[in-house]
Design a protein around this motif. Structure first.
Motif, PDB file in Angstrom:
ATOM      1  N   LEU A   1       0.828  -1.197   0.000  1.00  0.00           N
ATOM      2  CA  LEU A   1       0.000   0.000   0.000  1.00  0.00           C
ATOM      3  C   LEU A   1       0.865   1.250   0.000  1.00  0.00           C
ATOM      4  N   SER A   2       0.286   2.321  -0.514  1.00  0.00           N
ATOM      5  CA  SER A   2       0.956   3.617  -0.503  1.00  0.00           C
ATOM      6  C   SER A   2       1.022   4.145   0.921  1.00  0.00           C
ATOM      7  N   TYR A   3       2.250   4.446   1.389  1.00  0.00           N
ATOM      8  CA  TYR A   3       2.405   4.958   2.751  1.00  0.00           C
ATOM      9  C   TYR A   3       1.707   6.301   2.905  1.00  0.00           C
ATOM     10  N   GLY A   4       1.798   7.121   1.889  1.00  0.00           N
ATOM     11  CA  GLY A   4       1.171   8.441   1.978  1.00  0.00           C
ATOM     12  C   GLY A   4      -0.339   8.376   2.076  1.00  0.00           C
ATOM     13  N   ASP A   5      -0.957   7.397   1.422  1.00  0.00           N
ATOM     14  CA  ASP A   5      -2.416   7.305   1.406  1.00  0.00           C
ATOM     15  C   ASP A   5      -2.989   6.552   2.596  1.00  0.00           C
ATOM     16  N   TYR A   6      -2.272   5.522   3.077  1.00  0.00           N
ATOM     17  CA  TYR A   6      -2.920   4.582   3.994  1.00  0.00           C
ATOM     18  C   TYR A   6      -2.215   4.383   5.337  1.00  0.00           C
ATOM     19  N   SER A   7      -1.063   5.007   5.549  1.00  0.00           N
ATOM     20  CA  SER A   7      -0.319   4.713   6.774  1.00  0.00           C
ATOM     21  C   SER A   7      -1.091   5.111   8.030  1.00  0.00           C
ATOM     22  N   ALA A   8      -1.811   6.221   7.983  1.00  0.00           N
ATOM     23  CA  ALA A   8      -2.512   6.689   9.170  1.00  0.00           C
ATOM     24  C   ALA A   8      -3.580   5.708   9.632  1.00  0.00           C
ATOM     25  N   LYS A   9      -4.158   4.979   8.690  1.00  0.00           N
ATOM     26  CA  LYS A   9      -5.270   4.091   9.035  1.00  0.00           C
ATOM     27  C   LYS A   9      -4.820   2.653   9.262  1.00  0.00           C
ATOM     28  N   PHE A  10      -3.805   2.196   8.505  1.00  0.00           N
ATOM     29  CA  PHE A  10      -3.503   0.773   8.509  1.00  0.00           C
ATOM     30  C   PHE A  10      -2.111   0.395   9.002  1.00  0.00           C
ATOM     31  N   ALA A  11      -1.184   1.325   9.099  1.00  0.00           N
ATOM     32  CA  ALA A  11       0.192   0.947   9.421  1.00  0.00           C
ATOM     33  C   ALA A  11       0.365   0.507  10.873  1.00  0.00           C
ATOM     34  N   SER A  12      -0.605   0.796  11.738  1.00  0.00           N
ATOM     35  CA  SER A  12      -0.455   0.481  13.156  1.00  0.00           C
ATOM     36  C   SER A  12      -0.800  -0.955  13.505  1.00  0.00           C
ATOM     37  N   GLY A  13      -1.333  -1.734  12.559  1.00  0.00           N
ATOM     38  CA  GLY A  13      -1.651  -3.130  12.829  1.00  0.00           C
ATOM     39  C   GLY A  13      -2.816  -3.252  13.799  1.00  0.00           C
ATOM     40  N   GLY A  14      -2.827  -4.357  14.570  1.00  0.00           N
ATOM     41  CA  GLY A  14      -3.903  -4.562  15.539  1.00  0.00           C
ATOM     42  C   GLY A  14      -4.249  -6.024  15.670  1.00  0.00           C
ATOM     43  N   SER A  15      -4.200  -6.566  16.912  1.00  0.00           N
ATOM     44  CA  SER A  15      -4.447  -7.991  17.118  1.00  0.00           C
ATOM     45  C   SER A  15      -5.922  -8.344  17.104  1.00  0.00           C
ATOM     46  N   SER A  16      -6.829  -7.341  17.202  1.00  0.00           N
ATOM     47  CA  SER A  16      -8.260  -7.643  17.185  1.00  0.00           C
ATOM     48  C   SER A  16      -8.756  -8.008  15.799  1.00  0.00           C
ATOM     49  N   GLY A  17      -8.029  -7.627  14.778  1.00  0.00           N
ATOM     50  CA  GLY A  17      -8.353  -8.034  13.416  1.00  0.00           C
ATOM     51  C   GLY A  17      -9.413  -7.169  12.755  1.00  0.00           C
ATOM     52  N   VAL A  18      -9.398  -7.175  11.435  1.00  0.00           N
ATOM     53  CA  VAL A  18     -10.395  -6.469  10.626  1.00  0.00           C
ATOM     54  C   VAL A  18     -10.835  -7.378   9.493  1.00  0.00           C
ATOM     55  N   ALA A  19     -12.036  -7.133   9.009  1.00  0.00           N
ATOM     56  CA  ALA A  19     -12.537  -7.890   7.860  1.00  0.00           C
ATOM     57  C   ALA A  19     -11.847  -7.419   6.587  1.00  0.00           C
ATOM     58  N   VAL A  20     -11.529  -8.366   5.710  1.00  0.00           N
ATOM     59  CA  VAL A  20     -10.943  -8.050   4.409  1.00  0.00           C
ATOM     60  C   VAL A  20     -11.782  -8.727   3.334  1.00  0.00           C
ATOM     61  N   VAL A  21     -12.154  -7.981   2.319  1.00  0.00           N
ATOM     62  CA  VAL A  21     -12.913  -8.523   1.194  1.00  0.00           C
ATOM     63  C   VAL A  21     -12.184  -8.157  -0.086  1.00  0.00           C
ATOM     64  N   ALA A  22     -11.827  -9.176  -0.871  1.00  0.00           N
ATOM     65  CA  ALA A  22     -11.169  -8.973  -2.166  1.00  0.00           C
ATOM     66  C   ALA A  22     -12.056  -9.570  -3.253  1.00  0.00           C
ATOM     67  N   THR A  23     -12.463  -8.748  -4.207  1.00  0.00           N
ATOM     68  CA  THR A  23     -13.413  -9.169  -5.233  1.00  0.00           C
ATOM     69  C   THR A  23     -12.830  -8.925  -6.617  1.00  0.00           C
ATOM     70  N   PHE A  24     -12.824  -9.970  -7.437  1.00  0.00           N
ATOM     71  CA  PHE A  24     -12.417  -9.870  -8.836  1.00  0.00           C
ATOM     72  C   PHE A  24     -13.679  -9.966  -9.688  1.00  0.00           C
ATOM     73  N   THR A  25     -13.930  -8.932 -10.505  1.00  0.00           N
ATOM     74  CA  THR A  25     -15.149  -8.884 -11.311  1.00  0.00           C
ATOM     75  C   THR A  25     -14.787  -8.839 -12.792  1.00  0.00           C
ATOM     76  N   ASN A  26     -15.178  -9.875 -13.512  1.00  0.00           N
ATOM     77  CA  ASN A  26     -14.988  -9.963 -14.961  1.00  0.00           C
ATOM     78  C   ASN A  26     -16.359 -10.137 -15.582  1.00  0.00           C
ATOM     79  N   GLY A  27     -17.015  -9.009 -15.885  1.00  0.00           N
ATOM     80  CA  GLY A  27     -18.392  -9.077 -16.363  1.00  0.00           C
ATOM     81  C   GLY A  27     -19.290  -9.626 -15.268  1.00  0.00           C
ATOM     82  N   VAL A  28     -19.996 -10.724 -15.582  1.00  0.00           N
ATOM     83  CA  VAL A  28     -20.868 -11.349 -14.583  1.00  0.00           C
ATOM     84  C   VAL A  28     -20.143 -12.433 -13.799  1.00  0.00           C
ATOM     85  N   LYS A  29     -18.862 -12.653 -14.089  1.00  0.00           N
ATOM     86  CA  LYS A  29     -18.061 -13.662 -13.385  1.00  0.00           C
ATOM     87  C   LYS A  29     -17.360 -12.982 -12.207  1.00  0.00           C
TER      88      LYS A  29
END
Length: 290
Positions: A215-243
């Motif tokens: 990730l870009s440090y300039g864009d995302y460090s404030a929100k994500f660089a600190s980590g965290g043991s409680s965890g967060v949800a991650v969703v990764a979606t690949f969309t190729n038309g209706v697939k």
């Protein structure tokens, strides 16, 4: 001289033998990895004698790399995750599914069929200018010469996903990553030899699923660089038309890692392990095709 041309190789992966489906693949190292037992001891010379060498155990293992199209992904997901599709969902299972793998090396006369092959680990990854890649490490019981490859063709009804098909959220926040990597490590026991030259069975010991992005440090460090043991949800979606292929990770705990500062844009690696949360397993995979 006769050259062995890799482009002429064929692979078929199926639940029965002879295989009835064929896949496109990038490379494969699935083969016999044999050991010898050397019993040479002290014999009045520095030269070992061949008479003291016996055949030892061997493993059937190796890598398989693909850039699956939709139909191939439908075939690979149950093998990796351990259970058949239910609707559009491929759930995780605590048992290992096995397959027959028929691999023709370069010619029409060198076909080997491997039996009881399971997925030790599978890494899905994509980056700029690339397809969605699938790199698997496989483990099986045995292999044997099996005649000629069946007269079957690769299904070309659909095409593959590419990196720009990807949309990602971390903790509900949409990000624009430089790349994507997710690994499902099924924790197979590669040393389960019970007085046998080959593996006695495919035994699943553990499962660890990780996901990561640059990730870009300039864009995302404030929100994500600190980590965290409680965890967060991650969703990764690949969309190729209706697939639409979606990886939903219930809770990902991403520890802080050392940062590197250099010329150019500074990036940081956000990477963590997925965990069961409430009644939801650590990974839920869906593949909608219409």
């Amino acid at each position: 001289m006769t050259a062995a041309i890799g482009q002429l190789s064929k692979i078929g992966i199926d639940t029965a033998s002879p295989v009835t489906v064929r896949q496109d693949f990038q490379s494969s190292g699935l083969d016999i990895d044999e050991t010898f037992v050397d019993g040479n001891g002290l014999r009045g010379t520095l030269s070992p004698d061949i008479s003291r060498v016996r055949t030892g155990s061997y493993r059937l293992h190796g890598g398989l790399s693909m850039q699956p199209n939709v139909l191939e992904m439908q075939q690979m997901l149950p093998w990796i995750l351990g259970t058949d599709v239910s609707g559009t969902t491929y759930a995780l299972a605590d048992t290992a599914k096995t397959r027959y793998v028929a691999l023709e090396f370069n010619t029409t006369t060198d076909l080997w069929t491997s039996t009881s092959v399971a997925v030790m680990s599978a890494t899905f990854h994509a980056e700029q200018f690339s397809s969605l890649n699938l790199d698997m490490d496989l483990l099986g019981l045995t292999t044997a010469s099996s005649g000629s490859f069946p007269a079957i063709n690769i299904d070309v009804a659909t095409n593959q996903w590419v990196f720009t098909d990807l949309a990602v959220t971390i903790g509900g926040t949409t990000i624009a990553p430089k790349n994507f990597t997710m690994t499902v490590n099924n924790g197979l026991d590669a040393d389960w030899f019970l007085n046998s030259l080959t593996l006695s069975a495919i035994v699943k010991l553990n499962r660890v699923i990780t996901v990561g992005f640059d990730l870009s440090y300039g864009d995302y460090s404030a929100k994500f660089a600190s980590g965290g043991s409680s965890g967060v949800a991650v969703v990764a979606t690949f969309t190729n038309g209706v697939k639409v292929l979606t990886f939903s990770l219930a809770k990902v705990a991403a520890p802080r890692r050392p940062r590197t500062i250099a010329r150019g844009e500074n990036m940081f690696r956000w990477e963590g392990q997925a965990y069961w949360y409430g009644t939801t397993r650590e990974l839920v995979t869906t593949l909608a095709v219409s």
